[in-house]
Write an enzyme that holds these catalytic residues in place. Structure first.
Site, mmCIF file in Angstrom:
data_model
loop_
_atom_site.group_PDB
_atom_site.id
_atom_site.type_symbol
_atom_site.label_atom_id
_atom_site.label_comp_id
_atom_site.label_asym_id
_atom_site.label_seq_id
_atom_site.Cartn_x
_atom_site.Cartn_y
_atom_site.Cartn_z
ATOM 1 N N ASP A 5 -26.590 -20.861 -34.271
ATOM 2 C CA ASP A 5 -25.207 -21.185 -34.069
ATOM 3 C C ASP A 5 -24.668 -20.536 -33.010
ATOM 4 O O ASP A 5 -23.623 -20.402 -32.862
ATOM 5 C CB ASP A 5 -24.314 -20.828 -35.479
ATOM 6 C CG ASP A 5 -24.980 -21.278 -36.523
ATOM 7 O OD1 ASP A 5 -25.429 -22.643 -36.461
ATOM 8 O OD2 ASP A 5 -25.025 -20.802 -37.702
ATOM 9 N N LYS A 64 -25.620 -24.021 -29.042
ATOM 10 C CA LYS A 64 -26.733 -24.675 -28.484
ATOM 11 C C LYS A 64 -26.326 -26.262 -28.359
ATOM 12 O O LYS A 64 -26.846 -26.854 -27.337
ATOM 13 C CB LYS A 64 -27.910 -24.638 -29.227
ATOM 14 C CG LYS A 64 -28.562 -23.392 -29.564
ATOM 15 C CD LYS A 64 -29.675 -23.045 -30.005
ATOM 16 C CE LYS A 64 -29.452 -23.520 -31.675
ATOM 17 N NZ LYS A 64 -28.642 -22.567 -32.437
ATOM 18 N N GLY A 96 -27.470 -27.106 -37.305
ATOM 19 C CA GLY A 96 -26.154 -28.069 -37.448
ATOM 20 C C GLY A 96 -25.409 -27.765 -36.001
ATOM 21 O O GLY A 96 -25.305 -26.678 -35.561
ATOM 22 N N HIS A 97 -25.520 -28.734 -35.012
ATOM 23 C CA HIS A 97 -25.204 -28.622 -33.568
ATOM 24 C C HIS A 97 -23.849 -29.254 -33.420
ATOM 25 O O HIS A 97 -23.792 -30.872 -33.866
ATOM 26 C CB HIS A 97 -26.194 -28.961 -32.775
ATOM 27 C CG HIS A 97 -27.530 -28.231 -33.014
ATOM 28 N ND1 HIS A 97 -28.622 -28.411 -32.013
ATOM 29 C CD2 HIS A 97 -28.009 -27.091 -33.885
ATOM 30 C CE1 HIS A 97 -29.659 -27.571 -32.448
ATOM 31 N NE2 HIS A 97 -29.008 -26.799 -33.424
ATOM 32 N N GLN A 107 -31.964 -23.389 -34.437
ATOM 33 C CA GLN A 107 -31.851 -21.853 -35.122
ATOM 34 C C GLN A 107 -31.975 -21.078 -33.938
ATOM 35 O O GLN A 107 -31.593 -21.373 -32.784
ATOM 36 C CB GLN A 107 -33.208 -21.704 -35.983
ATOM 37 C CG GLN A 107 -33.128 -22.570 -37.182
ATOM 38 C CD GLN A 107 -33.574 -23.897 -37.254
ATOM 39 O OE1 GLN A 107 -34.707 -24.259 -36.684
ATOM 40 N NE2 GLN A 107 -32.572 -24.929 -37.572
ATOM 41 N N GLY A 155 -21.486 -24.927 -44.699
ATOM 42 C CA GLY A 155 -19.896 -24.854 -44.787
ATOM 43 C C GLY A 155 -19.917 -23.286 -45.450
ATOM 44 O O GLY A 155 -18.907 -22.727 -45.374
HETATM 45 P P1 GDP Z 1 -25.257 -24.596 -32.708
HETATM 46 O O1 GDP Z 1 -26.188 -24.387 -33.837
HETATM 47 O O2 GDP Z 1 -25.900 -23.465 -31.672
HETATM 48 O O3 GDP Z 1 -25.275 -25.702 -31.812
HETATM 49 O O4 GDP Z 1 -23.975 -24.150 -32.824
HETATM 50 P P2 GDP Z 1 -22.736 -24.459 -34.056
HETATM 51 O O5 GDP Z 1 -22.377 -25.737 -33.507
HETATM 52 O O6 GDP Z 1 -23.606 -24.670 -35.380
HETATM 53 O O7 GDP Z 1 -21.843 -23.400 -33.892
HETATM 54 C C1 GDP Z 1 -21.051 -23.191 -32.901
HETATM 55 C C2 GDP Z 1 -19.483 -23.300 -33.019
HETATM 56 O O8 GDP Z 1 -18.792 -22.696 -32.200
HETATM 57 C C3 GDP Z 1 -19.041 -24.801 -32.985
HETATM 58 O O9 GDP Z 1 -17.972 -24.816 -34.140
HETATM 59 C C4 GDP Z 1 -18.603 -24.977 -31.755
HETATM 60 O O10 GDP Z 1 -17.929 -25.786 -31.484
HETATM 61 C C5 GDP Z 1 -18.132 -23.651 -31.481
HETATM 62 N N1 GDP Z 1 -18.113 -23.251 -30.080
HETATM 63 C C6 GDP Z 1 -18.983 -23.416 -29.104
HETATM 64 N N2 GDP Z 1 -18.903 -22.739 -28.078
HETATM 65 C C7 GDP Z 1 -17.568 -22.194 -28.115
HETATM 66 C C8 GDP Z 1 -16.957 -21.175 -27.544
HETATM 67 O O11 GDP Z 1 -17.152 -20.937 -26.388
HETATM 68 N N3 GDP Z 1 -15.710 -20.893 -27.736
HETATM 69 C C9 GDP Z 1 -15.291 -20.974 -29.041
HETATM 70 N N4 GDP Z 1 -14.151 -20.584 -29.710
HETATM 71 N N5 GDP Z 1 -16.125 -22.010 -29.782
HETATM 72 C C10 GDP Z 1 -17.280 -22.528 -29.585
HETATM 73 P P1 IMO Z 2 -28.669 -24.017 -35.609
HETATM 74 O O1 IMO Z 2 -29.846 -24.952 -35.293
HETATM 75 C C1 IMO Z 2 -27.969 -20.596 -38.389
HETATM 76 C C2 IMO Z 2 -30.908 -19.879 -41.706
HETATM 77 C C3 IMO Z 2 -30.684 -20.053 -42.943
HETATM 78 C C4 IMO Z 2 -31.592 -18.972 -43.716
HETATM 79 C C5 IMO Z 2 -32.728 -19.124 -42.919
HETATM 80 C C6 IMO Z 2 -33.930 -20.217 -43.519
HETATM 81 O O2 IMO Z 2 -27.436 -24.818 -36.289
HETATM 82 O O3 IMO Z 2 -28.454 -22.705 -35.106
HETATM 83 P P2 IMO Z 2 -34.101 -22.769 -43.710
HETATM 84 O O4 IMO Z 2 -33.276 -23.767 -44.508
HETATM 85 O O5 IMO Z 2 -34.409 -22.928 -42.377
HETATM 86 O O6 IMO Z 2 -35.315 -22.523 -44.499
HETATM 87 O O7 IMO Z 2 -33.285 -21.361 -43.920
HETATM 88 O O8 IMO Z 2 -32.548 -19.796 -41.679
HETATM 89 N N1 IMO Z 2 -30.933 -21.080 -40.636
HETATM 90 C C7 IMO Z 2 -29.906 -21.077 -39.953
HETATM 91 N N2 IMO Z 2 -28.892 -20.123 -39.421
HETATM 92 N N3 IMO Z 2 -28.172 -21.731 -37.704
HETATM 93 C C8 IMO Z 2 -29.151 -22.596 -38.244
HETATM 94 O O9 IMO Z 2 -29.412 -23.628 -37.248
HETATM 95 C C9 IMO Z 2 -30.033 -22.599 -39.231
HETATM 96 N N4 IMO Z 2 -31.015 -22.871 -39.725
HETATM 97 C C10 IMO Z 2 -31.709 -22.274 -40.791
HETATM 98 O O10 IMO Z 2 -29.279 -19.857 -43.058
HETATM 99 O O11 IMO Z 2 -31.160 -17.629 -43.660
HETATM 100 MG MG MG Z 3 -25.510 -24.523 -36.038
#
Ligand code: GDP
Ligand code: IMO
Ligand code: MG
Length: 436
Positions: free
Chosen positions: A12, A15, A39-40, A228, A306
């Protein structure tokens, strides 16, 4: 050339957002590991896309590829493709014939085993990721190509399903019928529905190694989108509180069938603080009003499940570990805006453990849980109108000091600084596709 995006922390990091930005220049975008545990998020003009299986480059209409190192839940994948098409994103989609399939019994076992594991539970996403990779390594997995071969699929299911049912009933003592899981262990029903998924996916099933290497031979740019983060890597991460794939840069080679020398750039994506979904120690965790600030301003709720994310100050022993493992050629820092209004801003520069100083995170989680962060404090900043900050040099001094310190520690230049979720809220400094 190949550019690989890798999460530098615990997932998170942003990416999805950065993949979307770099996709502008890429000819094709590929995922190489993980599944719908990812979840991207991509935000374009207030419109939000949350992608679990489909590479984030799809939002820009770039060919989207799922590599052999991924695990796929066909129903989720097909639903995501349909959802994107309904929103006007017509995805040119390819999936490796060698990718492994998440079966209904994998999801059931994921949940049951998490409940049984007690303190060893990782707080998984419940998507069946671990059990699917287990079957892959155990050489009894169902691959995408099996979904196109009715007899071979049935033969495999007739061996695998009874063993899974016995595991659930005899080892975990869960009655499959009573618990409402009967369909997941019914060979006929699984066979029928997965052959149907196979028919719907068939046109996109390819040899991904051949496809990507052909693009590279033709001089195209390929973007590899990691899921991840480094500390969730099965080999190098916080075992056992991690995922079941190689999230580090080597995973891009094995997970697509592209040679290491073709991956020219490895860009580490890091958040300006730390977030975590799941269990286990977290030395810099903030369970106070600063933590609440980070959760509220950063909207730190899991994209996939969530769940409220745990948050803390930036953990440099973790990021240094990532920098060494991946040899980042460049980095991107995200969510610097979320720190606005905090004073001081702290960074964990090392840990104190048993009277000694540790610069890198330990392998032993008992040790990690006893690590005391040693903090360095930075003057905070507030009331920054990030929409007026157009270049790196315009970043207010205190925030720049923070960034420059981290950059030094990671030993990689920040190619970009992300200051909000929107595509446009990004201060770009260097283009990874233009590096010598
Ligand atoms: P990922 O799994 O690495 O793709 O990241 P996620 O999408 O799960 O979580 C990143 C969250 O931060 C998302 O809700 C993005 O929209 C948000 N986000 C990304 N870059 C920024 C930033 O520079 N500032 C803020 N406030 N939110 C960001
Ligand atoms: P993105 O790509 C954050 C965490 C889970 C758990 C562990 C194992 O959005 O960054 P799994 O379901 O893979 O067997 O869970 O890894 N986890 C993540 N945490 N971002 C993710 O993906 C994750 N994918 C798995 O919360 O601790
Ligand atoms: Mg994510």
């Amino acid at each position: 050339m190949g550019v690989t995006i890798v999460g530098a922390q615990l997932g998170d990091e942003g990416k999805g957002k950065i993949t979307d930005i770099y996709s502008e220049e890429a000819d094709v975008v590929a995922r190489f590991q993980g599944g719908n545990n990812a979840g991207h998020t991509v935000v374009v003009d207030d419109e939000e896309f949350k992608l679990h299986h489909v590479p984030s480059g799809a939002v820009r209409g770039k060919p989207a590829v799922i590599g052999n190192g991924c695990v796929v839940d066909p129903e989720v994948l097909l639903g995501e493709l349909d959802g994107l098409r309904e929103r006007g994103v017509d995805v040119e989609f390819y999936i490796s014939e060698r990718a492994h399939v998440i079966m209904p019994y994998h999801r059931v076992i994921d949940g049951i085993e998490e409940d049984a594991k007690g303190d060893m539970a990782a707080g998984t996403t419940g998507r069946g990721i671990g059990p699917t990779y287990e079957d892959k390594v155990g050489r009894r997995g169902v691959r995408v190509l099996d979904l196109l071969k009715p007899d071979a699929l049935r033969e495999k299911l007739e061996y695998v399903v009874p063993t899974k049912k016995a595991l659930v009933e005899e080892v975990f003592d869960v009655d499959v019928e009573e618990a409402g899981y009967a369909e997941a262990f019914d060979v006929d029903s699984v066979h029928e529905s997965y052959l149907e998924h196979g028919r719907r996916l068939e046109d996109g099933v390819v040899d991904v190694s051949e496809l990507l290497n052909r693009h590279l031979d033709e001089g195209d740019s390929v973007l590899f989108e990691g899921a991840q983060g480094t500390s969730l890597d099965i080999d190098h991460g916080i075992y056992p509180y991690l995922t079941s794939s190689n999230t580090t840069v080597g995973g891009a080679c094995t997970g697509t069938g592209v040679g290491a020398t073709r991956m020219r750039e490895t860009v580490g994506i890091m958040k300006a603080y730390l977030s975590r979904v799941g269990t286990g120690p977290l030395p810099t965790e903030l369970e106070n009003d600063i933590g609440d600030h980070l959760v509220e301003v950063g909207e730190e709720y899991g994209t996939t499940t969530g769940r409220r994310r745990r948050v803390g100050w930036l953990d440099l022993p973790m990021v240094r570990h990532a920098a060494t493992l991946n040899d980042f050629t460049g980095a991107v820092i995200t969510s610097i805006d979320v720190l606005d209004g905090l004073d001081p801003v702290k960074v964990c520069e090392a840990y104190s453990l048993d009277g000694g100083r540790l610069e890198r995170m330990p392998a032993d989680m008992d040790d990690w849980s006893r690590c005391e962060p040693i903090y360095r404090e930075f003057q905070g900043w507030s009331d920054v109108d990030w929409s007026n900050v157009e270049s790196y040099e315009d970043i207010p001094d205190p925030a720049r000091e923070y960034l420059e310190y981290i950059e030094d520690e990671v030993d990689a230049e920040f190619y970009a600084v992300s200051v909000g979720p929107e595509r446009e809220q990004t201060i770009i400094r260097e283009d990874p596709f233009e590096q010598p």
